[in-house]
Motif scaffolding. Structure first.
Motif, PDB file in Angstrom:
ATOM      1  N   PHE A  78      56.059  60.350   2.768  1.00 26.19           N
ATOM      2  CA  PHE A  78      57.090  61.232   3.360  1.00 26.19           C
ATOM      3  C   PHE A  78      57.238  61.145   4.954  1.00 26.19           C
ATOM      4  O   PHE A  78      56.463  61.309   5.686  1.00 26.19           O
ATOM      5  CB  PHE A  78      56.742  62.807   2.877  1.00 26.19           C
ATOM      6  N   SER A  79      58.450  60.873   5.246  1.00 23.40           N
ATOM      7  CA  SER A  79      58.848  60.633   6.640  1.00 23.40           C
ATOM      8  C   SER A  79      60.011  61.373   6.998  1.00 23.40           C
ATOM      9  O   SER A  79      60.917  61.712   6.215  1.00 23.40           O
ATOM     10  CB  SER A  79      58.977  59.053   6.962  1.00 23.40           C
ATOM     11  N   LYS A  80      59.833  61.750   8.374  1.00 26.11           N
ATOM     12  CA  LYS A  80      61.252  62.162   9.156  1.00 26.11           C
ATOM     13  C   LYS A  80      60.796  62.289  10.490  1.00 26.11           C
ATOM     14  O   LYS A  80      59.587  62.167  10.960  1.00 26.11           O
ATOM     15  CB  LYS A  80      61.343  63.655   8.669  1.00 26.11           C
ATOM     16  N   TYR A  85      54.690  62.149   7.570  1.00 24.39           N
ATOM     17  CA  TYR A  85      54.107  63.776   7.720  1.00 24.39           C
ATOM     18  C   TYR A  85      53.447  63.928   6.604  1.00 24.39           C
ATOM     19  O   TYR A  85      52.545  64.916   6.653  1.00 24.39           O
ATOM     20  CB  TYR A  85      55.110  64.566   8.300  1.00 24.39           C
ATOM     21  N   ALA A  86      53.374  63.267   5.576  1.00 26.51           N
ATOM     22  CA  ALA A  86      52.530  63.606   4.190  1.00 26.51           C
ATOM     23  C   ALA A  86      52.615  62.369   3.358  1.00 26.51           C
ATOM     24  O   ALA A  86      53.381  61.706   3.351  1.00 26.51           O
ATOM     25  CB  ALA A  86      53.391  64.804   3.606  1.00 26.51           C
ATOM     26  N   SER A  87      51.597  62.485   2.678  1.00 25.99           N
ATOM     27  CA  SER A  87      51.316  61.397   1.476  1.00 25.99           C
ATOM     28  C   SER A  87      51.058  62.279   0.092  1.00 25.99           C
ATOM     29  O   SER A  87      50.414  63.431   0.173  1.00 25.99           O
ATOM     30  CB  SER A  87      50.261  60.345   1.671  1.00 25.99           C
ATOM     31  N   ALA A  88      51.391  61.415  -0.896  1.00 31.93           N
ATOM     32  CA  ALA A  88      50.849  62.144  -2.293  1.00 31.93           C
ATOM     33  C   ALA A  88      50.899  61.101  -3.196  1.00 31.93           C
ATOM     34  O   ALA A  88      51.322  59.866  -3.071  1.00 31.93           O
ATOM     35  CB  ALA A  88      51.970  63.229  -2.850  1.00 31.93           C
ATOM     36  N   VAL A  89      49.921  61.330  -4.332  1.00 33.79           N
ATOM     37  CA  VAL A  89      49.851  60.330  -5.340  1.00 33.79           C
ATOM     38  C   VAL A  89      50.432  60.649  -6.652  1.00 33.79           C
ATOM     39  O   VAL A  89      50.663  61.746  -7.089  1.00 33.79           O
ATOM     40  CB  VAL A  89      48.241  60.229  -5.791  1.00 33.79           C
ATOM     41  N   THR A  90      51.127  59.653  -7.070  1.00 33.46           N
ATOM     42  CA  THR A  90      52.037  59.643  -8.163  1.00 33.46           C
ATOM     43  C   THR A  90      51.175  59.761  -9.610  1.00 33.46           C
ATOM     44  O   THR A  90      49.979  59.049  -9.597  1.00 33.46           O
ATOM     45  CB  THR A  90      52.947  58.358  -8.454  1.00 33.46           C
ATOM     46  N   THR A  91      51.471  60.691 -10.333  1.00 40.32           N
ATOM     47  CA  THR A  91      50.636  61.007 -11.566  1.00 40.32           C
ATOM     48  C   THR A  91      51.669  60.514 -12.856  1.00 40.32           C
ATOM     49  O   THR A  91      51.009  60.228 -13.944  1.00 40.32           O
ATOM     50  CB  THR A  91      50.462  62.423 -11.780  1.00 40.32           C
ATOM     51  N   ILE A 127      51.544  60.242  11.406  1.00 40.96           N
ATOM     52  CA  ILE A 127      51.472  58.949  11.630  1.00 40.96           C
ATOM     53  C   ILE A 127      53.114  58.306  12.221  1.00 40.96           C
ATOM     54  O   ILE A 127      53.687  58.561  11.670  1.00 40.96           O
ATOM     55  CB  ILE A 127      51.144  57.801  10.368  1.00 40.96           C
ATOM     56  N   PRO A 128      52.872  58.008  13.423  1.00 38.93           N
ATOM     57  CA  PRO A 128      54.149  57.237  14.182  1.00 38.93           C
ATOM     58  C   PRO A 128      54.749  56.148  13.416  1.00 38.93           C
ATOM     59  O   PRO A 128      53.936  55.296  12.924  1.00 38.93           O
ATOM     60  CB  PRO A 128      53.726  57.002  15.539  1.00 38.93           C
ATOM     61  N   TYR A 129      55.887  55.966  13.236  1.00 33.34           N
ATOM     62  CA  TYR A 129      56.460  54.755  12.769  1.00 33.34           C
ATOM     63  C   TYR A 129      56.057  53.637  13.269  1.00 33.34           C
ATOM     64  O   TYR A 129      55.821  52.591  12.688  1.00 33.34           O
ATOM     65  CB  TYR A 129      58.032  54.785  12.950  1.00 33.34           C
ATOM     66  N   LEU A 130      55.663  53.537  14.498  1.00 31.74           N
ATOM     67  CA  LEU A 130      55.111  52.527  15.443  1.00 31.74           C
ATOM     68  C   LEU A 130      53.844  51.938  14.685  1.00 31.74           C
ATOM     69  O   LEU A 130      53.557  50.909  14.500  1.00 31.74           O
ATOM     70  CB  LEU A 130      54.991  52.644  17.031  1.00 31.74           C
ATOM     71  N   ASP A 131      52.966  52.904  14.313  1.00 31.34           N
ATOM     72  CA  ASP A 131      51.789  52.448  13.669  1.00 31.34           C
ATOM     73  C   ASP A 131      51.958  52.084  12.515  1.00 31.34           C
ATOM     74  O   ASP A 131      51.393  50.854  12.066  1.00 31.34           O
ATOM     75  CB  ASP A 131      50.759  53.575  13.641  1.00 31.34           C
ATOM     76  N   PHE A 132      52.849  52.615  11.510  1.00 29.40           N
ATOM     77  CA  PHE A 132      53.128  51.901  10.309  1.00 29.40           C
ATOM     78  C   PHE A 132      53.685  50.734  10.283  1.00 29.40           C
ATOM     79  O   PHE A 132      53.483  49.961   9.600  1.00 29.40           O
ATOM     80  CB  PHE A 132      54.093  53.095   9.773  1.00 29.40           C
ATOM     81  N   ASN A 133      54.760  50.507  11.195  1.00 26.90           N
ATOM     82  CA  ASN A 133      55.449  49.366  11.242  1.00 26.90           C
ATOM     83  C   ASN A 133      54.767  48.285  11.516  1.00 26.90           C
ATOM     84  O   ASN A 133      54.644  47.031  11.206  1.00 26.90           O
ATOM     85  CB  ASN A 133      56.738  49.302  12.478  1.00 26.90           C
ATOM     86  N   ARG A 134      53.555  48.391  12.576  1.00 29.73           N
ATOM     87  CA  ARG A 134      52.656  47.348  13.024  1.00 29.73           C
ATOM     88  C   ARG A 134      51.585  47.035  11.803  1.00 29.73           C
ATOM     89  O   ARG A 134      51.376  45.762  11.764  1.00 29.73           O
ATOM     90  CB  ARG A 134      51.794  47.821  14.387  1.00 29.73           C
ATOM     91  N   ILE A 144      62.408  54.295   8.857  1.00 27.81           N
ATOM     92  CA  ILE A 144      62.256  54.398   7.689  1.00 27.81           C
ATOM     93  C   ILE A 144      63.614  55.145   7.110  1.00 27.81           C
ATOM     94  O   ILE A 144      63.647  56.141   7.342  1.00 27.81           O
ATOM     95  CB  ILE A 144      61.026  55.234   6.954  1.00 27.81           C
ATOM     96  N   GLN A 145      64.575  54.505   6.362  1.00 31.82           N
ATOM     97  CA  GLN A 145      65.762  54.997   6.097  1.00 31.82           C
ATOM     98  C   GLN A 145      66.208  54.900   4.666  1.00 31.82           C
ATOM     99  O   GLN A 145      66.912  53.880   4.452  1.00 31.82           O
ATOM    100  CB  GLN A 145      66.922  54.497   6.647  1.00 31.82           C
ATOM    101  N   GLY A 146      65.556  55.275   3.754  1.00 30.18           N
ATOM    102  CA  GLY A 146      65.937  55.000   2.292  1.00 30.18           C
ATOM    103  C   GLY A 146      64.627  54.854   1.566  1.00 30.18           C
ATOM    104  O   GLY A 146      63.697  54.189   1.845  1.00 30.18           O
ATOM    105  N   PHE A 147      64.824  55.327   0.291  1.00 31.33           N
ATOM    106  CA  PHE A 147      63.816  55.260  -0.766  1.00 31.33           C
ATOM    107  C   PHE A 147      63.434  53.916  -0.776  1.00 31.33           C
ATOM    108  O   PHE A 147      64.397  53.066  -1.162  1.00 31.33           O
ATOM    109  CB  PHE A 147      64.164  56.127  -1.937  1.00 31.33           C
TER     110      PHE A 147
END
Length: 160
Positions: A78-80, A85-91, A127-134, A144-147
């Motif tokens: 989940f991002s904004k 700012y959060a993660s979760a596992v699909t069941t 987690i900043p977008y920069l870390d994710f992007n790299r 991150i703009q869209g599912f």
């Protein structure tokens, strides 16, 4: 192999939905009238506490194609506002217009988040977008703009 699901949630609807159906758990009794008895049995087995976390996407663009790629064990980020700012596992996942309208009503385009997936193991992050992007190999300024559901290669880079 599990995949990464990108779920931006910065707009007003998404922020409210996050509070209503992720931060707060949803009672299975609220869900039961809107799904099949087989789906309810599955959810009852997954969530013996009788409460679950729920998210959904609208049927716009290629969301259905992406939603169809979601599998048990995939991890939603989940991002904004420039952060994951959060993660979760699909069941589990299911399609239910009635359940979505019960949980989230309709947006200003008359759509609801009817392609639903259930989550567990919600964790907070910063987690900043920069870390994710790299990590993924995106440009530093990618937002991150869209599912989206990342392919296995990009997903594995995130898990590493």
């Amino acid at each position: 192999m599990s995949k990464i699901i990108l779920q931006p949630s910065g707009n007003k609807d998404a922020r409210e939905h996050y509070v209503d159906t992720i931060k707060k758990s949803v009672p299975l009794t609220l869900i039961k009238p809107h799904i099949s008895s087989q789906e309810f049995e599955i959810l009852n087995d997954i969530y013996p506490s009788g409460e679950c976390k729920v998210w959904g996407v609208t049927p716009v663009g290629n969301n259905l194609t992406k939603w169809n790629r979601i599998e048990r064990g995939d991890v939603t980020l989940f991002s904004k506002e420039g952060l994951i700012y959060a993660s979760a596992v699909t069941t589990f996942k299911l399609h239910s217009l009635n359940l979505a309208s019960q949980l989230w009503d309709y947006n200003n385009k008359g759509q609801t988040w009817e392609y639903i997936y259930f989550l567990d193991e919600v964790k907070n992050h910063s987690i900043p977008y920069l870390d994710f992007n790299r990590a993924v190999g995106y440009a530093d300024n990618y937002v991150i703009q869209g599912f989206n559901v990342l392919d296995e290669d990009k997903s594995s880079k995130i898990f590493e």
